[in-house]
Enzyme design. Structure first.
Site, PDB file in Angstrom:
ATOM      1  N   HIS A  50       0.795  -1.227   0.000  1.00 46.80           N
ATOM      2  CA  HIS A  50       0.000   0.000   0.000  1.00 46.80           C
ATOM      3  C   HIS A  50       0.823   1.270   0.000  1.00 46.80           C
ATOM      4  O   HIS A  50       0.270   2.359  -0.157  1.00 46.80           O
ATOM      5  CB  HIS A  50      -0.913   0.024   1.236  1.00 46.80           C
ATOM      6  CG  HIS A  50      -0.170   0.241   2.522  1.00 46.80           C
ATOM      7  ND1 HIS A  50       0.505  -0.762   3.165  1.00 46.80           N
ATOM      8  CD2 HIS A  50       0.018   1.358   3.269  1.00 46.80           C
ATOM      9  CE1 HIS A  50       1.061  -0.288   4.260  1.00 46.80           C
ATOM     10  NE2 HIS A  50       0.792   0.997   4.344  1.00 46.80           N
ATOM     11  N   ARG A  51       2.130   1.194   0.180  1.00 43.83           N
ATOM     12  CA  ARG A  51       2.909   2.424   0.351  1.00 43.83           C
ATOM     13  C   ARG A  51       2.944   3.234  -0.940  1.00 43.83           C
ATOM     14  O   ARG A  51       3.018   2.681  -2.040  1.00 43.83           O
ATOM     15  CB  ARG A  51       4.327   2.101   0.814  1.00 43.83           C
ATOM     16  CG  ARG A  51       4.343   1.598   2.234  1.00 43.83           C
ATOM     17  CD  ARG A  51       5.720   1.595   2.855  1.00 43.83           C
ATOM     18  NE  ARG A  51       5.614   1.159   4.247  1.00 43.83           N
ATOM     19  CZ  ARG A  51       5.344   1.963   5.266  1.00 43.83           C
ATOM     20  NH1 ARG A  51       5.187   3.251   5.058  1.00 43.83           N
ATOM     21  NH2 ARG A  51       5.249   1.487   6.489  1.00 43.83           N
TER      22      ARG A  51
END
Length: 363
Positions: A205-206
């Protein structure tokens, strides 16, 4: 001692839950829980609170999403008003989200003590917003509670008085130890058709992995490499699926043979999935710690980690972000040759140590 505990995002829930549980029986400490609402999904928040035994928040600020500046400013404004109505002797913050630095700043400027749980973790990557939050929160904290001994060296190098630093262990592992047996009884493996130690989990998700077309395409290639070797479960973070959709890559992932894309999971179901996985592929910070405690191989798709002990002592391999390196790394991880141990004080008693320090300060 009136202690206001802050949660802002789901990882905070797992860290604050054991601390509140350790505080409740004590006459010397009066805890209060404030949920900033930095991340809020009603279904998931309700589920997490119930599964972790958290009380309903005494205050919900409802901040919601926004840019880092807008979100941090909004938390500060609303929490400052909350402290007007409910004075505290200590504000306890955990981790490294925007709510952490925002509430710590409000408390420090009001002369209220600040306790930071998970202090001293450093990735050395100042392009990560979380790194800025960690460094600044530590500078204004009165009690700095560390999860690994190397954190003290980081803090001393930044001019922090060692007398303010307390090595207590990892509160996330407190929650894991408390709930592991209950998680093992969940039916999620059968529901998803998973064979114990026969599948991988992927969580990504970064921003560095999904926020540009080039990074997202590289991430999809990494996912393809894992899925080519093992059946794969992907609980998609909403921002990840949104970015992949935006860049025309989502169907490429969801159509992969052997890939099962699922909604974000509750704490117990996800713990069960992790505990039984052959491999976890992630860019999460907390999952690096949880897999180390569980003895599950972890490949971290990042160039740096603020949790080096998971690499030096645990099951984590810091892989970098070149998708071409993934196939060989997966094969090595599945061979199971990496020696690993659970780090010192990751024993389920970190919250007790934190509360003991605060209790002594209150007397």
């Amino acid at each position: 001692m009136r202690v206001t505990c802050i949660v802002g995002a789901r990882p905070n829930f797992m860290k604050v839950a054991p601390i509140l549980a350790a505080m409740r029986p004590l006459d010397a400490i009066e805890p209060r829980l404030v949920h900033t609402g930095q991340h809020y999904d009603e279904r998931m928040s309700t589920l997490f609170f119930r599964e972790l035994g958290l009380p309903q928040p005494d205050a919900y600020l409802g901040v919601g999403s926004g840019s880092h500046a807008v979100q941090t400013a909004r938390v500060m404004e609303l929490f400052d008003a909350d402290l007007d109505q409910h004075p505290a002797d200590v504000v306890l913050v955990v981790g490294d989200v925007n709510s952490t630095i925002a509430c710590a700043l409000v408390a420090a400027k009001r002369g209220v003590g600040v306790a930071h749980v998970e202090a001293g973790l450093r990735s050395r990557d100042r392009q990560m917003p979380e790194e800025i939050n960690r460094v600044l929160t530590d500078q204004i904290s009165d009690w700095l509670f560390t999860s690994e001994r190397s954190a003290l060296d980081n803090l001393v190098a930044e001019g922090i008085d060692p007398a303010r630093v307390h090595f207590v262990g990892n509160v996330m592992i407190d929650t894991l130890v408390t709930h592991r047996a209950a998680a093992a009884r969940r039916p999620v493996l059968a529901d998803l058709g998973c064979t114990p130690k026969g599948y991988a989990i992927i969580t990504l998700h970064r921003p560095s992995n999904v926020d540009t077309p080039e990074a997202a395409a590289n991430t999809v290639r990494a996912v393809e490499a894992v899925a080519a070797r093992l059946p794969t479960i992907i609980p998609f973070h909403p921002r990840t699926s949104g970015k992949l959709q935006q860049f025309g890559l989502l169907d490429r992932v969801t159509s992969l043979p052997g890939v099962r894309v699922v909604e974000p999971q509750g704490y117990l179901d996800f713990l069960c999935l992790m505990d039984n996985a052959a491999l976890v592929f992630t860019d999460s910070g907390g999952i690096q710690e949880e897999t180390t405690a569980l003895g599950v191989p972890c490949l971290t798709f990042r160039d740096s980690t603020e949790r080096p002990i998971t690499v030096t002592e645990g099951t984590n391999v810091l892989l970098g972000t070149d998708a071409a390196s993934v196939p060989d790394a997966v094969e090595e991880a599945l061979k199971g040759r990496r020696g690993a141990r659970v780090p010192e004080y990751w024993d389920g008693k970190a919250a007790e140590r934190i509360v003991a320090v605060l209790s002594r300060a209150s007397s």
